[in-house]
Scaffold this active site. Structure first.
Site, PDB file in Angstrom:
ATOM      1  N   HIS A  14      20.844  -3.529   4.733  1.00 13.80           N
ATOM      2  CA  HIS A  14      20.605  -2.725   3.487  1.00 13.80           C
ATOM      3  C   HIS A  14      21.967  -2.691   3.006  1.00 13.80           C
ATOM      4  O   HIS A  14      23.269  -2.635   3.373  1.00 13.80           O
ATOM      5  CB  HIS A  14      20.188  -1.301   3.978  1.00 13.80           C
ATOM      6  CG  HIS A  14      20.011  -0.418   2.728  1.00 13.80           C
ATOM      7  ND1 HIS A  14      21.032   0.172   2.215  1.00 13.80           N
ATOM      8  CD2 HIS A  14      18.911   0.011   2.266  1.00 13.80           C
ATOM      9  CE1 HIS A  14      20.438   0.957   1.220  1.00 13.80           C
ATOM     10  NE2 HIS A  14      18.974   0.804   1.161  1.00 13.80           N
ATOM     11  N   ASP A  16      23.882  -0.370   1.227  1.00 10.47           N
ATOM     12  CA  ASP A  16      24.776   0.646   1.455  1.00 10.47           C
ATOM     13  C   ASP A  16      25.247   0.479   2.989  1.00 10.47           C
ATOM     14  O   ASP A  16      26.348   0.916   3.082  1.00 10.47           O
ATOM     15  CB  ASP A  16      23.937   2.094   1.343  1.00 10.47           C
ATOM     16  CG  ASP A  16      23.375   2.398  -0.189  1.00 10.47           C
ATOM     17  OD1 ASP A  16      24.209   1.915  -0.969  1.00 10.47           O
ATOM     18  OD2 ASP A  16      22.416   3.306  -0.282  1.00 10.47           O
ATOM     19  N   LYS A  17      24.570  -0.117   4.035  1.00  8.73           N
ATOM     20  CA  LYS A  17      25.086  -0.091   5.191  1.00  8.73           C
ATOM     21  C   LYS A  17      25.914  -1.316   5.423  1.00  8.73           C
ATOM     22  O   LYS A  17      26.910  -1.414   6.086  1.00  8.73           O
ATOM     23  CB  LYS A  17      23.784  -0.435   6.225  1.00  8.73           C
ATOM     24  CG  LYS A  17      23.109   0.721   6.695  1.00  8.73           C
ATOM     25  CD  LYS A  17      24.186   1.593   7.556  1.00  8.73           C
ATOM     26  CE  LYS A  17      24.132   2.980   7.353  1.00  8.73           C
ATOM     27  NZ  LYS A  17      25.356   3.688   8.003  1.00  8.73           N
ATOM     28  N   GLU A  42      36.676   2.627   0.766  1.00 11.87           N
ATOM     29  CA  GLU A  42      35.395   2.728   0.102  1.00 11.87           C
ATOM     30  C   GLU A  42      35.040   1.093  -0.470  1.00 11.87           C
ATOM     31  O   GLU A  42      35.946   0.397  -0.675  1.00 11.87           O
ATOM     32  CB  GLU A  42      35.235   3.488  -1.087  1.00 11.87           C
ATOM     33  CG  GLU A  42      35.987   4.769  -0.960  1.00 11.87           C
ATOM     34  CD  GLU A  42      35.336   5.640   0.067  1.00 11.87           C
ATOM     35  OE1 GLU A  42      34.260   5.400   0.157  1.00 11.87           O
ATOM     36  OE2 GLU A  42      36.092   6.612   0.594  1.00 11.87           O
ATOM     37  N   GLU A  55      42.543   4.415   0.023  1.00 16.30           N
ATOM     38  CA  GLU A  55      44.263   4.788   0.411  1.00 16.30           C
ATOM     39  C   GLU A  55      44.564   4.230   1.976  1.00 16.30           C
ATOM     40  O   GLU A  55      43.500   4.828   2.737  1.00 16.30           O
ATOM     41  CB  GLU A  55      44.189   6.045  -0.004  1.00 16.30           C
ATOM     42  CG  GLU A  55      44.022   6.503  -1.210  1.00 16.30           C
ATOM     43  CD  GLU A  55      42.807   6.762  -1.655  1.00 16.30           C
ATOM     44  OE1 GLU A  55      42.151   6.323  -2.724  1.00 16.30           O
ATOM     45  OE2 GLU A  55      42.116   7.349  -0.806  1.00 16.30           O
ATOM     46  N   LYS A 166      13.896  -1.158   5.674  1.00 16.54           N
ATOM     47  CA  LYS A 166      13.955   0.111   5.839  1.00 16.54           C
ATOM     48  C   LYS A 166      12.673   0.433   6.632  1.00 16.54           C
ATOM     49  O   LYS A 166      11.512   0.013   6.677  1.00 16.54           O
ATOM     50  CB  LYS A 166      13.638   0.758   4.288  1.00 16.54           C
ATOM     51  CG  LYS A 166      14.854   0.518   3.328  1.00 16.54           C
ATOM     52  CD  LYS A 166      14.826   1.440   2.153  1.00 16.54           C
ATOM     53  CE  LYS A 166      15.011   2.895   2.006  1.00 16.54           C
ATOM     54  NZ  LYS A 166      15.119   3.569   0.941  1.00 16.54           N
ATOM     55  N   PHE A 242       8.843  -8.677  -1.424  1.00 19.36           N
ATOM     56  CA  PHE A 242      10.203  -8.189  -1.339  1.00 19.36           C
ATOM     57  C   PHE A 242      11.036  -9.444  -0.644  1.00 19.36           C
ATOM     58  O   PHE A 242      11.655  -9.387   0.174  1.00 19.36           O
ATOM     59  CB  PHE A 242      10.264  -7.148  -0.133  1.00 19.36           C
ATOM     60  CG  PHE A 242      11.555  -6.333   0.121  1.00 19.36           C
ATOM     61  CD1 PHE A 242      12.549  -6.431  -0.828  1.00 19.36           C
ATOM     62  CD2 PHE A 242      11.599  -5.489   1.190  1.00 19.36           C
ATOM     63  CE1 PHE A 242      13.513  -5.741  -0.467  1.00 19.36           C
ATOM     64  CE2 PHE A 242      12.747  -4.731   1.422  1.00 19.36           C
ATOM     65  CZ  PHE A 242      13.852  -4.933   0.516  1.00 19.36           C
ATOM     66  N   ASP A 250      19.969  -4.192  -5.096  1.00 20.59           N
ATOM     67  CA  ASP A 250      20.758  -2.754  -5.193  1.00 20.59           C
ATOM     68  C   ASP A 250      22.045  -2.973  -4.910  1.00 20.59           C
ATOM     69  O   ASP A 250      22.615  -3.667  -4.025  1.00 20.59           O
ATOM     70  CB  ASP A 250      19.806  -1.875  -4.538  1.00 20.59           C
ATOM     71  CG  ASP A 250      18.541  -1.384  -4.918  1.00 20.59           C
ATOM     72  OD1 ASP A 250      18.251  -0.997  -6.166  1.00 20.59           O
ATOM     73  OD2 ASP A 250      17.355  -1.937  -4.298  1.00 20.59           O
ATOM     74  N   ALA A 251      22.826  -2.431  -5.782  1.00 20.42           N
ATOM     75  CA  ALA A 251      24.119  -2.427  -5.244  1.00 20.42           C
ATOM     76  C   ALA A 251      24.148  -1.325  -4.358  1.00 20.42           C
ATOM     77  O   ALA A 251      23.456  -0.490  -4.002  1.00 20.42           O
ATOM     78  CB  ALA A 251      24.921  -1.570  -6.283  1.00 20.42           C
ATOM     79  N   ARG A 256      26.585   6.350   1.434  1.00 19.50           N
ATOM     80  CA  ARG A 256      25.424   6.816   0.630  1.00 19.50           C
ATOM     81  C   ARG A 256      24.067   7.039   1.411  1.00 19.50           C
ATOM     82  O   ARG A 256      23.203   7.278   1.192  1.00 19.50           O
ATOM     83  CB  ARG A 256      25.170   6.010  -0.421  1.00 19.50           C
ATOM     84  CG  ARG A 256      24.332   6.584  -1.675  1.00 19.50           C
ATOM     85  CD  ARG A 256      24.630   5.725  -2.921  1.00 19.50           C
ATOM     86  NE  ARG A 256      24.121   4.479  -2.644  1.00 19.50           N
ATOM     87  CZ  ARG A 256      24.059   3.579  -3.932  1.00 19.50           C
ATOM     88  NH1 ARG A 256      24.286   3.990  -4.964  1.00 19.50           N
ATOM     89  NH2 ARG A 256      23.541   2.201  -3.530  1.00 19.50           N
ATOM     90  N   LYS A 257      24.199   6.870   2.887  1.00 11.76           N
ATOM     91  CA  LYS A 257      23.327   6.981   3.895  1.00 11.76           C
ATOM     92  C   LYS A 257      23.782   7.900   4.964  1.00 11.76           C
ATOM     93  O   LYS A 257      23.546   7.759   6.164  1.00 11.76           O
ATOM     94  CB  LYS A 257      22.800   5.774   4.524  1.00 11.76           C
ATOM     95  CG  LYS A 257      22.023   5.024   3.809  1.00 11.76           C
ATOM     96  CD  LYS A 257      20.736   5.375   3.212  1.00 11.76           C
ATOM     97  CE  LYS A 257      19.996   4.458   1.977  1.00 11.76           C
ATOM     98  NZ  LYS A 257      20.748   4.780   0.753  1.00 11.76           N
ATOM     99  N   LYS A 277      36.751   5.907   7.224  1.00 13.95           N
ATOM    100  CA  LYS A 277      37.645   7.036   7.556  1.00 13.95           C
ATOM    101  C   LYS A 277      38.438   7.174   8.811  1.00 13.95           C
ATOM    102  O   LYS A 277      37.737   6.717   9.733  1.00 13.95           O
ATOM    103  CB  LYS A 277      37.186   8.473   7.105  1.00 13.95           C
ATOM    104  CG  LYS A 277      36.511   8.794   5.851  1.00 13.95           C
ATOM    105  CD  LYS A 277      35.844   9.963   5.734  1.00 13.95           C
ATOM    106  CE  LYS A 277      35.390  10.044   4.090  1.00 13.95           C
ATOM    107  NZ  LYS A 277      34.467  11.235   4.179  1.00 13.95           N
ATOM    108  N   LYS A 281      40.524  12.355   9.365  1.00 11.20           N
ATOM    109  CA  LYS A 281      39.679  13.052   8.390  1.00 11.20           C
ATOM    110  C   LYS A 281      38.489  13.719   9.042  1.00 11.20           C
ATOM    111  O   LYS A 281      37.670  13.062   9.918  1.00 11.20           O
ATOM    112  CB  LYS A 281      39.098  12.023   7.524  1.00 11.20           C
ATOM    113  CG  LYS A 281      39.734  11.477   6.426  1.00 11.20           C
ATOM    114  CD  LYS A 281      40.882  10.686   6.839  1.00 11.20           C
ATOM    115  CE  LYS A 281      41.444   9.899   5.521  1.00 11.20           C
ATOM    116  NZ  LYS A 281      42.819   9.326   6.017  1.00 11.20           N
ATOM    117  N   ASP A 283      35.914  14.972   8.410  1.00  7.70           N
ATOM    118  CA  ASP A 283      34.536  14.807   8.053  1.00  7.70           C
ATOM    119  C   ASP A 283      33.717  14.005   9.045  1.00  7.70           C
ATOM    120  O   ASP A 283      32.774  14.195   9.518  1.00  7.70           O
ATOM    121  CB  ASP A 283      34.554  13.932   6.740  1.00  7.70           C
ATOM    122  CG  ASP A 283      34.536  14.830   5.308  1.00  7.70           C
ATOM    123  OD1 ASP A 283      34.035  15.885   5.149  1.00  7.70           O
ATOM    124  OD2 ASP A 283      35.006  14.194   4.539  1.00  7.70           O
TER     125      ASP A 283
END
Length: 417
Positions: A14, A16-17, A42, A55, A166, A242, A250-251, A256-257, A277, A281, A283
């Site tokens: 995918h 995003d992955k 990123e 960074e 998916k 598909f 898709d970009a 985003r997941k 990260k 961090k 997060d």
């Protein structure tokens, strides 16, 4: 009254992955050559292009372009017809040095007093619903796609498969919040072009039901196998064709997941992504630490279901507080606030102590970037990295340390269980 609950997952192919996996491969390489690296990378992927930004503060020098290409090829984007492949796509980098304003809040003369890399709240969750203490719908969604990827890479069955996919699983629960059956399964998989679209849809549906699902079932415990039935509603490639997928369809963007990465909509999420990260961090590191706490508490029998929240201020070592929610399932004669006070004594949640406890300065993150950061099996393994100058680093690391049940005895003693 019975109710339905749904969770989804996405494959390693995918878009995003792909972005998450590239970002975490960069983290691993920086940490392999400099464990004190501070990284926030990123990634964006689209037709024929990878863009890297972020960074970094490090003593290491790595070939970010080559790392991105290796990740893409490993996933399976190796053909020009996909309009995105590791050998020919463009890779541009806009990575620069970490802000000194942020760095001064993180690094301290005493390592133990290392400040949190950002403000925010992080959540960890665990439930007795499955053997790995994860929500069942998400667990099954991940397993479907992991098996689908295995079939694709074996190249013996379903040979038309492409990397993007998916899944989604809907489960019916009874009044006691116990799963009683699978209501629906959705699988959308990218595929090669077919001459006849009707035959294509029929073939893919038959293969998912007769090849993929049996392989998933046979690896489950008996009680979970029993949830499969002849009444399951299957939606296989419900939009039809598909062929165009991955970054050409898709970009993709890092982070985003985040619900796929954690608990599939169960529990809660603080909003921060993990991939790209380093462990300073919170997060990332504190989300792992709260999962570690929740899992050990449930495994010890404190409650059947637990949510743990921790929060921080940037540059401050001590957390703002720890919150516990047992959803009324506690097996000890205490309220949730009293449980939280004991948890604070067992688990030191200052960032430096989380990093030490879970061994988070090691290059262990690439594996977590697809099919969930939680619920995975810890493993001791050797990893190898080649530097930009040809130097090689070999490390023995332990992956998914936050999934270890190494505090169960301490928890039982603290709660007199």
């Amino acid at each position: 009254m019975p109710y339905l609950f749904t969770s989804e997952s996405v494959s390693e192919g995918h878009p995003d992955k792909i972005a998450d996996q590239i970002s975490d491969a960069l983290v691993d390489h920086f940490l392999a050559f400099d464990p004190d690296s501070k990284v926030a990378c990123e990634t964006m992927v689209t037709t024929g292009l990878v863009a890297l930004a972020g960074e970094v503060k490090t003593k290491a020098y790595i070939d970010v372009q080559n790392i991105a290409r290796e990740v893409i090829n490993k996933i399976g984007y190796t053909k020009g017809e996909y309009m995105f492949d590791g050998n020919s796509c463009g890779v541009i980098s806009a990575i620069h040095e970490q802000s000194p304003d942020i760095n001064q809040g993180v690094e301290r003369a005493s390592e133990d007093e290392q400040g949190a890399g950002d403000q925010g709240m992080m959540f960890g969750y665990a439930t007795k619903e499955t053997e790995n203490f994860m929500p069942l719908a998400l667990n099954l969604s991940h397993r479907i796609l992991m098996e689908l990827a295995d079939i694709r890479k074996e190249g013996k069955q379903m040979t038309y498969l492409r990397p993007d996919a998916k899944s989604q699983v809907t489960i019916e629960y009874d009044d006691n919040n116990q799963p009683i059956r699978i209501d629906a399964i959705v699988v959308s998989t990218q595929h090669d072009d077919f001459d006849n679209e009707d035959n294509m849809l029929k073939k893919i549906k038959e293969d998912v039901i007769n090849i993929l699902i049996p392989r998933v079932k046979e690896k489950l415990k008996d009680e979970n196998q029993a949830l499969f039935n002849d009444q399951i509603k299957y939606h296989i490639n419900p939009t039809g064709k598909f062929v165009i997928g991955g970054p050409h369809g898709d970009a993709g963007l890092t982070g985003r997941k985040i619900i796929v990465d954690t608990y599939g909509g169960k529990g809660a999420h603080g909003g921060g992504a993990f991939s790209g990260k380093d462990p300073s961090k919170v997060d990332r590191s504190a989300a792992y630490a709260t999962r570690h706490i929740a899992k050990n508490l449930v495994a010890a029998g404190v409650a059947d279901e637990i949510l743990v929240q921790v929060s921080y201020a940037i540059g401050v070592a001590e957390p703002m507080g720890i919150y516990i929610n047992t959803y009324g399932t506690a097996n000890v004669d205490m309220n949730d606030g009293e449980i939280a006070k004991i948890v604070e004594k067992i688990f030191d949640m200052r960032p430096a102590y989380i990093i030490k406890r879970l061994k988070l300065k090691e290059p262990i993150y690439s594996e977590s970037a697809a099919y969930g950061h939680m619920g995975r099996a810890p493993e001791v393994k050797q990893v190898n990295f080649i530097g930009n100058g040809g130097e090689e680093v070999k490390k023995v690391v332990e992956t998914f340390t936050w999934e270890k049940l190494d505090y169960v005895d301490q928890v039982k003693e603290a709660f007199n269980l």
